[in-house]
Motif scaffolding. Structure first.
Motif, PDB file in Angstrom:
ATOM      1  N   SER A 286       7.176  -9.237 -16.328  1.00  0.00           N
ATOM      2  CA  SER A 286       7.187  -8.873 -17.746  1.00  0.00           C
ATOM      3  C   SER A 286       6.342  -9.846 -18.574  1.00  0.00           C
ATOM      4  N   GLU A 287       6.542 -11.143 -18.340  1.00  0.00           N
ATOM      5  CA  GLU A 287       5.773 -12.157 -19.081  1.00  0.00           C
ATOM      6  C   GLU A 287       4.287 -12.031 -18.751  1.00  0.00           C
ATOM      7  N   PHE A 288       4.006 -11.808 -17.476  1.00  0.00           N
ATOM      8  CA  PHE A 288       2.611 -11.681 -17.035  1.00  0.00           C
ATOM      9  C   PHE A 288       1.936 -10.487 -17.710  1.00  0.00           C
ATOM     10  N   VAL A 289       2.589  -9.326 -17.683  1.00  0.00           N
ATOM     11  CA  VAL A 289       1.975  -8.121 -18.266  1.00  0.00           C
ATOM     12  C   VAL A 289       1.782  -8.296 -19.773  1.00  0.00           C
TER      13      VAL A 289
ATOM     14  N   LEU B 186       6.996  -6.203  -1.415  1.00  0.00           N
ATOM     15  CA  LEU B 186       6.072  -7.048  -0.646  1.00  0.00           C
ATOM     16  C   LEU B 186       6.693  -8.408  -0.295  1.00  0.00           C
ATOM     17  N   SER B 187       7.607  -8.880  -1.144  1.00  0.00           N
ATOM     18  CA  SER B 187       8.184 -10.212  -0.903  1.00  0.00           C
ATOM     19  C   SER B 187       9.435 -10.151  -0.021  1.00  0.00           C
ATOM     20  N   GLY B 188       9.744  -8.945   0.486  1.00  0.00           N
ATOM     21  CA  GLY B 188      10.868  -8.837   1.418  1.00  0.00           C
ATOM     22  C   GLY B 188      12.176  -8.435   0.752  1.00  0.00           C
ATOM     23  N   GLY B 189      12.087  -7.921  -0.474  1.00  0.00           N
ATOM     24  CA  GLY B 189      13.293  -7.490  -1.187  1.00  0.00           C
ATOM     25  C   GLY B 189      13.688  -6.059  -0.846  1.00  0.00           C
ATOM     26  N   PRO B 190      14.782  -5.590  -1.457  1.00  0.00           N
ATOM     27  CA  PRO B 190      15.342  -4.286  -1.086  1.00  0.00           C
ATOM     28  C   PRO B 190      14.716  -3.096  -1.825  1.00  0.00           C
ATOM     29  N   CYS B 191      13.567  -3.275  -2.489  1.00  0.00           N
ATOM     30  CA  CYS B 191      12.975  -2.188  -3.281  1.00  0.00           C
ATOM     31  C   CYS B 191      12.011  -1.363  -2.442  1.00  0.00           C
ATOM     32  N   GLN B 192      11.758  -0.147  -2.948  1.00  0.00           N
ATOM     33  CA  GLN B 192      10.729   0.671  -2.321  1.00  0.00           C
ATOM     34  C   GLN B 192       9.744   1.095  -3.409  1.00  0.00           C
ATOM     35  N   TYR B 193       8.511   0.651  -3.284  1.00  0.00           N
ATOM     36  CA  TYR B 193       7.482   0.997  -4.271  1.00  0.00           C
ATOM     37  C   TYR B 193       7.092   2.456  -4.094  1.00  0.00           C
ATOM     38  N   THR B 194       7.154   3.233  -5.186  1.00  0.00           N
ATOM     39  CA  THR B 194       6.858   4.666  -5.082  1.00  0.00           C
ATOM     40  C   THR B 194       5.684   5.070  -5.980  1.00  0.00           C
ATOM     41  N   GLY B 195       4.990   4.077  -6.566  1.00  0.00           N
ATOM     42  CA  GLY B 195       3.861   4.398  -7.454  1.00  0.00           C
ATOM     43  C   GLY B 195       2.618   4.754  -6.661  1.00  0.00           C
ATOM     44  N   LYS B 196       1.508   4.874  -7.403  1.00  0.00           N
ATOM     45  CA  LYS B 196       0.226   5.215  -6.774  1.00  0.00           C
ATOM     46  C   LYS B 196      -0.230   4.059  -5.883  1.00  0.00           C
ATOM     47  N   ASN B 197      -1.083   4.379  -4.910  1.00  0.00           N
ATOM     48  CA  ASN B 197      -1.642   3.252  -4.155  1.00  0.00           C
ATOM     49  C   ASN B 197      -2.665   2.548  -5.063  1.00  0.00           C
ATOM     50  N   MET B 198      -3.043   1.327  -4.683  1.00  0.00           N
ATOM     51  CA  MET B 198      -3.843   0.496  -5.584  1.00  0.00           C
ATOM     52  C   MET B 198      -5.211   1.095  -5.877  1.00  0.00           C
ATOM     53  N   ARG B 199      -5.790   1.792  -4.901  1.00  0.00           N
ATOM     54  CA  ARG B 199      -7.103   2.403  -5.134  1.00  0.00           C
ATOM     55  C   ARG B 199      -6.987   3.518  -6.178  1.00  0.00           C
ATOM     56  N   GLU B 200      -5.965   4.373  -6.020  1.00  0.00           N
ATOM     57  CA  GLU B 200      -5.756   5.471  -6.988  1.00  0.00           C
ATOM     58  C   GLU B 200      -5.449   4.932  -8.387  1.00  0.00           C
ATOM     59  N   ALA B 201      -4.558   3.916  -8.422  1.00  0.00           N
ATOM     60  CA  ALA B 201      -4.096   3.399  -9.720  1.00  0.00           C
ATOM     61  C   ALA B 201      -5.240   2.800 -10.535  1.00  0.00           C
TER      62      ALA B 201
ATOM     63  N   ALA C 255       2.964  -0.305 -20.887  1.00  0.00           N
ATOM     64  CA  ALA C 255       3.438  -1.578 -20.334  1.00  0.00           C
ATOM     65  C   ALA C 255       4.805  -1.501 -19.646  1.00  0.00           C
ATOM     66  N   PRO C 256       5.815  -0.864 -20.233  1.00  0.00           N
ATOM     67  CA  PRO C 256       7.121  -0.831 -19.546  1.00  0.00           C
ATOM     68  C   PRO C 256       7.037  -0.161 -18.168  1.00  0.00           C
ATOM     69  N   TYR C 257       6.216   0.908 -18.097  1.00  0.00           N
ATOM     70  CA  TYR C 257       6.060   1.609 -16.812  1.00  0.00           C
ATOM     71  C   TYR C 257       5.336   0.709 -15.801  1.00  0.00           C
ATOM     72  N   ILE C 258       4.252   0.057 -16.261  1.00  0.00           N
ATOM     73  CA  ILE C 258       3.496  -0.822 -15.357  1.00  0.00           C
ATOM     74  C   ILE C 258       4.387  -1.988 -14.905  1.00  0.00           C
ATOM     75  N   LYS C 259       5.188  -2.531 -15.827  1.00  0.00           N
ATOM     76  CA  LYS C 259       6.104  -3.622 -15.460  1.00  0.00           C
ATOM     77  C   LYS C 259       7.068  -3.165 -14.367  1.00  0.00           C
ATOM     78  N   PHE C 260       7.595  -1.952 -14.552  1.00  0.00           N
ATOM     79  CA  PHE C 260       8.540  -1.424 -13.557  1.00  0.00           C
ATOM     80  C   PHE C 260       7.866  -1.300 -12.191  1.00  0.00           C
ATOM     81  N   GLN C 261       6.672  -0.680 -12.180  1.00  0.00           N
ATOM     82  CA  GLN C 261       6.004  -0.433 -10.896  1.00  0.00           C
ATOM     83  C   GLN C 261       5.577  -1.748 -10.228  1.00  0.00           C
ATOM     84  N   VAL C 262       5.035  -2.682 -11.025  1.00  0.00           N
ATOM     85  CA  VAL C 262       4.588  -3.947 -10.416  1.00  0.00           C
ATOM     86  C   VAL C 262       5.802  -4.739  -9.909  1.00  0.00           C
TER      87      VAL C 262
END
Ligand code: HEM
Length: 159
Positions: free
Chosen positions: A52-55, A93-108, A79-86
């Motif tokens: 959030s601070e970064f965005v 990526l850091s080994g947490g229990p989430c599943q990223y469901t947004g666009k892949n980085m090339r599409e985004a 911003a709120p949507y991008i914060k959620f997805q990032v």
């Protein structure tokens, strides 16, 4: 409870929240060195605060917003949507229990024409955020190592 007391209680809670979350980073050293990065960072409360601070800083940055395609995406409203997805992405990526469901980085980032200079500025802003939140060097480096491989899909993607 009077209105004044209620306001004071709410205000106290709001002011205390960031400090509590910052404390999450400070306590990360209590995790074993071999714990997943996600746990060493302090889990979702700490990761979502950092994102959030970064965005917030990212979308205020003159160099980043000088890219008309990026500015045109109405990044402030998004911003709120991008914060959620990032947050979800970093969590996964850091080994947490989430599943990223947004666009892949090339599409985004397709068609945004993100330059190497903008990428470098983004990294500077990210590191400054992590420094402010007192994320330890080791964890900072691991985060950068996770984001690094996305560079080829983001810089000049389709641009
Ligand atoms: C200079 C570098 C970057 C710029 C200028 C940039 C810009 C943007 C913009 C303008 C959007 C909104 C696109 C849209 O609404 O269609 C977006 C979305 C997104 N960006 Fe970036 N970005 C950068 C780097 C990164 C990095 C390093 C990550 C994480 C590894 C990332 C993750 C995301 C995600 C997850 C989304 C949302 C994807 C979705 O819509 O499902 N971005 N970015």
């Amino acid at each position: 409870m009077t209105t004044t007391t209620l306001c004071r209680t709410l205000l106290g809670g709001i002011l205390a929240l960031p400090l509590t979350l910052l404390g999450v980073f400070a306590s990360s050293s209590t995790h074993a060195d071999d714990a997943p990065l996600y746990d060493r960072l302090g889990g979702l409360p700490a990761i979502s605060l950092a994102v959030s601070e970064f965005v917030d800083d990212f979308i205020e940055d003159p160099l980043i917003m000088a890219n008309p395609a990026v500015a045109e995406q109405k990044t402030t409203e998004a911003a709120p949507y991008i914060k959620f997805q990032v947050t979800a992405l970093v969590c996964e990526l850091s080994g947490g229990p989430c599943q990223y469901t947004g666009k892949n980085m090339r599409e985004a980032h397709d068609g945004l024409g993100v330059t190497a200079e903008e990428w470098d500025r983004m990294v500077e802003i990210f590191v400054a955020t992590l420094d402010t939140l007192e994320v330890p060097e080791t964890e900072q480096q691991e985060l950068l190592d996770l984001l690094g491989p996305t560079r080829d899909d983001i810089v000049m993607a389709g641009g």
